[in-house]
Every structure is written in C-alpha cells, then in structure tokens.
Design an enzyme around this catalytic site. Structure first.
Site, PDB file in Angstrom:
ATOM      1  CG  HIS A 201     -70.347 -18.941  -2.242  1.00 57.78           C
ATOM      2  ND1 HIS A 201     -70.518 -18.201  -1.387  1.00 57.78           N
ATOM      3  CD2 HIS A 201     -71.283 -19.158  -3.088  1.00 57.78           C
ATOM      4  CE1 HIS A 201     -71.723 -17.552  -1.581  1.00 57.78           C
ATOM      5  NE2 HIS A 201     -72.391 -18.229  -2.645  1.00 57.78           N
ATOM      6  NE  ARG A 308     -74.252 -20.134  -6.204  1.00 51.02           N
ATOM      7  CZ  ARG A 308     -74.733 -21.328  -5.823  1.00 51.02           C
ATOM      8  NH1 ARG A 308     -74.658 -22.264  -6.582  1.00 51.02           N
ATOM      9  NH2 ARG A 308     -75.449 -21.563  -4.832  1.00 51.02           N
ATOM     10  NE  ARG A 345     -76.502 -15.369  -7.939  1.00 52.72           N
ATOM     11  CZ  ARG A 345     -76.218 -16.174  -6.738  1.00 52.72           C
ATOM     12  NH1 ARG A 345     -77.152 -16.544  -5.735  1.00 52.72           N
ATOM     13  NH2 ARG A 345     -74.778 -16.371  -6.684  1.00 52.72           N
ATOM     14  CD  GLU A 447     -79.739 -14.273  -2.086  1.00 49.63           C
ATOM     15  OE1 GLU A 447     -79.076 -15.302  -1.897  1.00 49.63           O
ATOM     16  OE2 GLU A 447     -79.303 -13.506  -2.661  1.00 49.63           O
ATOM     17  CG  ASN A 470     -76.943 -22.026  -0.037  1.00 49.16           C
ATOM     18  OD1 ASN A 470     -77.436 -22.943   0.505  1.00 49.16           O
ATOM     19  ND2 ASN A 470     -76.326 -21.737  -1.117  1.00 49.16           N
ATOM     20  CG  ASP A 471     -77.003 -15.737   1.351  1.00 54.20           C
ATOM     21  OD1 ASP A 471     -75.705 -15.869   1.938  1.00 54.20           O
ATOM     22  OD2 ASP A 471     -76.450 -15.582  -0.326  1.00 54.20           O
ATOM     23  NE  ARG A 481     -73.313 -19.412   2.167  1.00 53.26           N
ATOM     24  CZ  ARG A 481     -73.742 -19.009   0.753  1.00 53.26           C
ATOM     25  NH1 ARG A 481     -74.714 -17.911   0.698  1.00 53.26           N
ATOM     26  NH2 ARG A 481     -73.724 -19.947  -0.087  1.00 53.26           N
ATOM     27  CB  CYS A 518     -81.612 -21.877  -6.553  1.00 44.18           C
ATOM     28  SG  CYS A 518     -81.358 -19.983  -5.712  1.00 44.18           S
TER      29      CYS A 518
HETATM   30  C1  PEP Z   1     -78.306 -18.876  -1.701  1.00 44.78           C
HETATM   31  O1  PEP Z   1     -77.900 -18.107  -1.044  1.00 44.78           O
HETATM   32  O2  PEP Z   1     -78.953 -20.251  -1.328  1.00 44.78           O
HETATM   33  C2  PEP Z   1     -77.978 -18.999  -3.100  1.00 44.78           C
HETATM   34  C3  PEP Z   1     -78.295 -19.799  -3.748  1.00 44.78           C
HETATM   35  O3  PEP Z   1     -76.919 -17.965  -3.346  1.00 44.78           O
HETATM   36  P1  PEP Z   1     -75.266 -18.165  -3.055  1.00 44.78           P
HETATM   37  O4  PEP Z   1     -75.284 -19.486  -2.623  1.00 44.78           O
HETATM   38  O5  PEP Z   1     -74.648 -18.058  -4.291  1.00 44.78           O
HETATM   39  O6  PEP Z   1     -75.107 -17.133  -2.144  1.00 44.78           O
HETATM   40 MG    MG Z   2     -76.995 -16.207  -1.806  1.00 41.16          MG
END
Ligand code: PEP
Ligand code: MG
Length: 587
Positions: A201, A308, A345, A447, A470-471, A481, A518
């Site tokens: 993040h 977010r 979200r 995710e 991402n997750d 990550r 996303c």
């Molecule tokens: C993701 O996991 O891709 C996502 C958009 O949420 P975050 O990056 O806030 O975990």
């Molecule tokens: Mg996520």
C-alpha cells in the site's frame, strides 16, 4: 563515492534531488526521569536495543550480494564497532544510573555531545564518521521505540525540508505516505525505501502521488548520507547515489524527455477510450482520500472504481472517522465526480492498514496479518463501525450515483451478514429521519482464490464484481505483497492467476453483470494487452496512470488480443508460455 542501488520500480518518472534521511533521531525524543527501582530495567532495555540493532546489522550483512562493493562491508563494520563502543555504552549507562535519564534521553544527549567531538576532528575520514554515529544512534532509538519512524513528527520538526528532497527511509507505512501527501507533497520529489514491494500500500500511495519511487532498495538508509545527490529512476527501479556529471547530464535529459511525453499524453484527455477495433473501455480511478477525486476528474476518469476508505483513518489523528465526517467525505467525492459513479469500498482495515488504537482483541496476535482479521472479516467483527460507515454511504448516495464494494469476501455467510447490516443501516437512517438513497448497487471484491473459484455464486448475489488483483496474486501464489524477499515470485502472469481472472470475467459476463479490475495490474501498461485479451473492459487505476493506459488501449485490437490470450492460457510448459507471451506482445 558514487554507487547504484536496485529496487522495485513502483512509481514511474525520474527524480533528481538531495537525500533526506527519515530516521527516528529526527523525532522529538521522549525525555523523562526514571525512578531508582527502574534503573536496572532501563539498562536491560538499552542492551536489548543494542542486541536488536546488532541482529539487524548481521541480517544486512547476510543480504549483501557477493559482488557488493567493499565499501558496503566497511560501512557495516564501522556501524558494528560504534554500536558496541565502550565509551558510548559507558556514557549512556552513567546517564541512566546517575541522572536517571530514560534510555532515549541518554542517547539523544550523547548524540549531541559526541557530535561536537566529531566536528572538531581534523582527520577528514574520521570527521565523516559522524554520519555513521548518527545512524547507529537512530537505529538504537528505533529499536527502543519498536516502531518505525513517524514522518508526521519529521514534518513537524525543525528540519524544514527544502525543494527537491528525496526521502530515504528503511520503511514508510501507508499512513506515513499519506502524511507526505497531505502536508509536504511539494517538498519531496522522490521516495526510496529498503522495504516494500510494488503492490504494497505504500507503493500504491506513492503511485497515486505521481512521485517517482523505488522500494525494496537494500541498505539504502544505511549507505546513503544526508544531502547526497540522488537520481531515482522510477521506470527501471534504479537509484544512483552521487552520480558522475556525465550520468547526471544523461538523466537530466531523460527526465526532460519523460516530462515532455507526459505533457503530450494530455492531448488524449478528451479522446474516447476505445480499442482500435472499436471496443469501448471504461477507465475508472482509484482514490485514497476525498481530495483525490479532483485529480481523477481532471485525468478524465469515467468514475471512481475504488475508494479505499480505510485511508480516512490514517490521517494524523488516527481515529475512526465519525459518521458525520464520513458522510461529508463521501458526499465531497460524489459531488466532485458530478454524476459519474463512485464506488465506495467498505473499510479494508487490517494487514498493513490497521488503524492505530483499533486493534480488535483477536488481531493482537496476528503472525500473518494478511491472513487475519482483515477487510470484511474485521468489519463484521466491528459491526458498529461498519453500520456507521454504511449509513454515511447511504446518505451520501442522495447526491449522485454510488456503489458499495465489499472487500475480501470468501464465505457465503459473510454475504448474508453484510446484506443484513446494509438493511439494518437503511432502517436506522429511516427511523432517524435521515434522507438516503435506498437502492444502491452492491458489489463484491474478488481478491481471494476462493471467491474467484466461486465467481458464479458471487455473480448471482451481487450487482457487479471487482477484481483486486493485488491480493488475488498474493493469496493465489502465497506471496506476501509487502515482502521483498519473495517479490521476484509475485507474478501477475502466472497461469493460475490468469485462469482465475479469466473465470471471474466469464462468470460475470454470463450473469450479465459488470466485472472490473481495480488492482495495480489495471494501471500497468505491461498488462494492458493481457487484460484486454481476457475480455476486460472496465479498468480502475491511480489517476496518474489513466492517460498512458488509454494511449495503449487506443492502439490495440481486442479481437486479436483475445486469440493471443487463448494461446497463452493453453500454454503450460515454460517454453510454450514464453512463445505465447512473445506472440501477445506483437499483436
Ligand atoms: C487489490 O487487492 O487488488 C485491491 C485493489 O485492494 P488493496 O490493494 O487495497 O488491497
Ligand atoms: Mg485488496
């Protein structure tokens, strides 16, 4: 000495500036006197900090690549010597015993005193060891605090940063990155940290700031000195320290070329996001704070694909925002977007985004926080907080189109519980006589592999799906990550990841509901071909990436990409995959 460090290129662009080391010694050190009965415990605390720093130095030494310059080893040796320097240790212990200073105070006092000694030394080499001494003291303070340096304290301190500073830190938390954004954006032009991967993040916030950043650059905060001249190449993940005049000249040229390219992209602002074969693509923006909505609008986003909201908690006060403050924040975004959809979200608290002071009892021991009480799991464990958020969203939805997005769902009962709470929030608003928009679209984030595998079930219950790649990548490949040690295995093109994305898209399309991505993949031009080829037409990304992605989309034909991606999905052997990727890159 001029040298180069490598890390993850997490935010594009080239920055040239002077190093600004963010370290705990720049904090206000907490000074207090201890009682005589606490002296031995305070001394033990100091020795424990020394041990921790020694272990950290050993770990750094173990991480040194075989071909690392000899100077790097020398740095570590000097730090190890200073750490256990008998004079320093004795002076600290005397201050704790005789004056009953707490360990931090004793260290700060010695930093000041020894600092003057160094200044008076004639030998230049020895005089320059002052920086090493400062770094060792800072590491000790950090170990004592058991917390990372706070950028908030830094920006409040007397060290007023000047223009063109490049932040160098061991680590920067997402909350600290936000404070850069809200207080000091203009004063910093680049970021370098030793920790963090490209979808942490911290990286996400750096990208949304549009400031070049390289994360995971080993030893950066040890090797780089205050005020060193630094080049951050956020395109390649390269950091040049004290570059030669020739290298500097080359990068000044490259930076100018990069900026010219950025300016020329603005010509695409009003151009439609259509593929060369006429497929309309919707480009949404991801935002972290309400004030980001303006940049999203100015970059031509057709709406907010991901707000977010947990970042609202990471403002300096670190408190859960009251319902009223949330309502104002959401309303601000909705009004700024002026009729374009806003996807809010619910809090994705937990993992690297746990707000201070809100640790739920079951998060106190969380050895794998990304697998712990995070996102909707956390919100369902804190229903009062979720209800307040839902009420604020329902109320803000009266001012424009709003969609609710639920993060990290995995179990059917979570869907039922979430819907019940949304219903309860509606009831509470109506009973309180508050005006709300009762009929909002509700979407699920996909995710976790479990939800991707169950995508048809999710598609039946929700109005839209949004893939958090991402997750999804983190959980599919079991790669943290944020952990740079396994960053090389974090592979968005892994066949398992592509299959989960493909299945989710297929389920959504079959159910006739929109599916977006996303995660950071959506804003990375390296993955535009594969995502279009998988059939994606809804992308959500940092506003800073919108135009470059639009440029790519306009040059590509989705039809041809689809057939190339079919080939990629069918190729299992590494050689065949390589060939399929090669074909895809040539479409
Ligand atoms: C993701 O996991 O891709 C996502 C958009 O949420 P975050 O990056 O806030 O975990
Ligand atoms: Mg996520």
């Amino acid at each position: 000495m001029s040298f180069i460090l490598h890390g993850a290129p997490v935010s594009r662009g080239i920055a040239i500036g002077r190093a600004c080391l963010i370290a705990p010694a720049t904090l206000e050190v907490n000074r207090y006197r201890i009682s005589s009965s606490q002296i031995e415990a305070e001394i033990a605390r100091f020795h424990a900090a020394q041990d921790q720093v020694r272990r950290e130095l050993e770990a750094l030494r173990a991480e040194l690549p075989a071909d690392a310059p000899a100077e790097m080893n020398a740095f570590l040796n000097v730090h190890a010597l200073l750490l256990h320097d008998a004079t320093l240790t004795e002076a600290i212990l005397t201050l704790i015993r005789a004056r009953r200073y707490n360990a931090e105070w004793a260290l700060a006092e010695q930093l000041e005193k020894f600092g003057h000694y160094f200044d008076d030394i004639e030998n230049e080499y020895l005089r320059e060891r002052k920086a090493d001494f400062q770094q060792v003291v800072e590491q000790l303070l950090k170990a004592l605090a058991k917390t990372p340096a706070s950028i908030a304290a830094y920006t409040h301190s007397g060290h007023s940063p000047v223009d063109s500073k490049i932040v160098i830190a061991h680590d920067i938390s997402p909350a600290d990155m936000l404070q850069f954004r809200t207080r000091a954006t203009q004063t910093f032009c680049g970021f370098i940290t030793e920790r963090g991967g490209s979808t942490s993040h911290t990286a996400i916030v750096a990208r949304s700031l549009g400031i070049p950043a390289v994360l995971g650059a080993p030893l950066a905060s040890v090797l780089i000195r205050q005020d060193d001249l630094i080049i951050v190449d956020g395109n390649e993940g390269v950091v040049m320290v004290q570059p030669s005049p020739r290298v500097l000249e080359e990068y000044v040229y490259q930076r100018r070329r990069y900026l010219r390219r950025q300016i020329s992209l603005s010509g695409l602002l009003s151009a439609p996001a259509c593929t060369a074969d006429g497929i309309q693509v919707n480009l949404y923006a991801n935002i972290e704070l309400p004030e980001d909505a303006r940049a999203a609008l100015e970059a031509g986003a057709c709406g907010i694909g991901l707000f977010r909201t947990e970042f609202l908690w990471m403002r300096p006060h670190g408190q859960a925002p009251e319902e009223e403050a949330q309502f104002e924040a959401y309303r601000h975004v909705v009004e700024t977007m002026n009729g374009r959809p806003v996807t809010i979200r619910t809090f994705d608290a937990g993992a690297d985004k746990m707000p201070d002071g809100y640790a739920h009892s079951s998060t106190e021991y969380a050895p794998n926080p990304a697998l712990g009480l995070r996102a909707i799991r956390w919100s369902l464990a804190e229903p009062r907080i979720l209800l307040a958020q839902l009420r604020a969203i329902l109320r803000a939805a009266r001012f424009g189109p709003v969609r609710i997005l639920i993060p990290m769902l995995t179990h059917a009962q979570q869907i039922g519980q979430t819907f019940e709470l949304i219903q309860a929030a509606r009831r509470q608003c109506m009973e309180a006589g508050l005006n709300i928009e009762p009929d909002l679209q509700i979407g699920a984030m996909i995710e976790v592999p479990a939800s991707a595998l169950m995508a048809p079930f999710f598609a039946k219950h929700f109005d839209f799906l949004s893939m958090g790649t991402n997750d999804l990548i983190q959980y599919t490949l079991a790669i943290d990550r944020c952990d740079k040690a396994v960053a090389h295995l974090y592979d968005p093109l892994h066949p398992a990841v592509l299959r989960l994305i493909a299945e989710t898209l297929r389920s959504g399309h079959q159910a006739g509901i929109p599916v977006s991505v996303c995660g950071e993949m959506a804003g990375d031009p390296a993955f535009t071909r594969v995502l279009l080829g998988l059939g994606l037409t809804e992308f959500s990304m940092p506003a800073s990436q919108l135009l470059i992605i639009k440029q790519h989309i306009r040059q590509l034909k989705q039809c041809a990409l689809k057939s190339a991606v079919r080939g990629l999905l069918a190729a299992h052997e590494p050689k065949a995959r390589q060939a399929a990727l090669q074909r895809l890159s040539q479409v």
